[in-house]
Design an enzyme around this catalytic site. Structure first.
Site, mmCIF file in Angstrom:
data_model
loop_
_atom_site.group_PDB
_atom_site.id
_atom_site.type_symbol
_atom_site.label_atom_id
_atom_site.label_comp_id
_atom_site.label_asym_id
_atom_site.label_seq_id
_atom_site.Cartn_x
_atom_site.Cartn_y
_atom_site.Cartn_z
ATOM 1 N N HIS A 96 0.818 -1.211 0.759
ATOM 2 C CA HIS A 96 -0.022 -0.006 -0.348
ATOM 3 C C HIS A 96 1.280 1.574 -0.120
ATOM 4 O O HIS A 96 1.933 1.391 -0.154
ATOM 5 C CB HIS A 96 -0.644 -0.102 1.854
ATOM 6 C CG HIS A 96 -2.022 0.628 0.952
ATOM 7 N ND1 HIS A 96 -1.795 2.071 1.487
ATOM 8 C CD2 HIS A 96 -3.332 1.208 0.926
ATOM 9 C CE1 HIS A 96 -2.767 3.099 1.035
ATOM 10 N NE2 HIS A 96 -4.111 2.698 0.592
ATOM 11 N N GLU A 144 -4.377 2.339 -6.907
ATOM 12 C CA GLU A 144 -4.917 3.478 -5.972
ATOM 13 C C GLU A 144 -3.689 4.669 -6.360
ATOM 14 O O GLU A 144 -2.784 4.474 -6.017
ATOM 15 C CB GLU A 144 -4.055 2.701 -4.371
ATOM 16 C CG GLU A 144 -5.927 1.534 -4.427
ATOM 17 C CD GLU A 144 -5.370 1.866 -3.079
ATOM 18 O OE1 GLU A 144 -6.540 1.702 -2.196
ATOM 19 O OE2 GLU A 144 -4.561 2.283 -2.153
ATOM 20 N N GLY A 150 -7.998 9.334 0.025
ATOM 21 C CA GLY A 150 -8.883 10.047 0.739
ATOM 22 C C GLY A 150 -8.698 11.170 1.174
ATOM 23 O O GLY A 150 -8.741 12.060 1.862
ATOM 24 N N GLY A 204 -12.219 4.743 3.948
ATOM 25 C CA GLY A 204 -12.842 5.800 4.821
ATOM 26 C C GLY A 204 -14.245 4.953 4.592
ATOM 27 O O GLY A 204 -15.147 4.889 5.494
HETATM 28 P P1 13P Z 1 -9.669 5.667 0.723
HETATM 29 O O1 13P Z 1 -11.299 5.049 0.363
HETATM 30 O O2 13P Z 1 -10.062 6.686 2.172
HETATM 31 O O3 13P Z 1 -9.580 6.565 -0.437
HETATM 32 O O4 13P Z 1 -8.347 4.965 1.081
HETATM 33 C C1 13P Z 1 -8.082 4.463 0.046
HETATM 34 C C2 13P Z 1 -7.775 3.161 0.115
HETATM 35 O O5 13P Z 1 -6.183 3.425 0.252
HETATM 36 C C3 13P Z 1 -7.573 1.921 0.304
HETATM 37 O O6 13P Z 1 -7.097 1.310 0.666
#
Ligand code: 13P
Length: 219
Positions: A96, A144, A150, A204
């Site tokens: 991640h 991602e 976030g 989130g």
């Molecule tokens: P959010 O959905 O809070 O943007 O986070 C994404 C994430 O990092 C999932 O691994």
């Protein structure tokens, strides 16, 4: 209907009491779908409890972890080996961007993927774009982009689809490319409708049982 994978990454959130509240609420409202696999990745301390809850209550969801040790068992204080995690977890999020920001390298990611595969855990390798190396044996990738995590500003479904397509044509054997970054019940379908996107990794919005079950419903 294509097969989808919806993964909750709870990150460093929830005590056991809070997780229990989530699970009891989620189990009341969650409607499983035949083509959608759902997994929850809680913080490590909660993994056995969440896994036992899921089994005892016959919830059709899988449990995953958010990281793995790159080493096999041994003198590695503070680490959790894939062998230990495999007792409870079917998936492992690996690489991640929040971990890479703390110093995790492509070579660490490769070692962790090898450990996961050795102990029959399905690695979900996170990349921020199509140029990040993906270790061989990986079947699930999560795209991602950092600026979408976030922030409430997801990537466009078209760009996410372009990246997913580039990853699939570069690496043989990738079965699922997930999109992650500000996914909600409002926007999830725009991503899962795209040809090359096979699910989502949700941060989130996965912390709230109503919102997470709505994501599964809408996808
Ligand atoms: P959010 O959905 O809070 O943007 O986070 C994404 C994430 O990092 C999932 O691994």
């Amino acid at each position: 209907m294509k097969d989808l994978l919806i993964v909750a990454n709870w990150k460093e959130n929830k005590t056991w009491e809070e997780a229990l509240d989530f699970l009891s609420e989620f189990s009341k409202i969650y409607e499983p779908k035949p083509n959608v696999k759902v997994a929850i990745c809680p913080p490590y301390l909660l993994v056995p409890e969440v896994s036992n809850y899921v089994r005892t209550n016959n919830l059709s969801i899988d449990v995953g972890v958010q990281n793995l040790s790159k080493f096999d068992e041994g003198a590695h204080t503070g680490e959790v080996s894939a062998r230990e995690a495999a007792e409870f977890a079917r998936f492992a999020i690996i690489g991640h961007s929040e971990r890479r920001a703390l110093g995790e390298t492509d070579s660490d990611v490769k070692m962790k993927v090898e450990m996961a595969i050795k102990y029959n855990i399905e690695p979900i390798v996170c990349v921020v774009n199509e140029n990040v190396p993906i270790p061989s044996g990986t079947k699930i990738v999560a795209y991602e982009p950092i600026e979408a995590i976030g922030t409430g500003n997801p990537d466009t479904p078209e760009n996410a689809d372009r990246v997913a397509s580039a990853i699939k044509s570069k690496y043989q054997g990738i079965m699922h490319v997930l999109y992650g970054g500000s996914v909600t019940s409002e926007n999830v379908r725009r991503f899962t409708q795209m040809q090359n996107i096979d699910g989502v990794l949700v941060g989130g919005a996965s912390l709230d049982p109503k919102e997470f079950s709505a994501i599964v419903k809408q996808c």
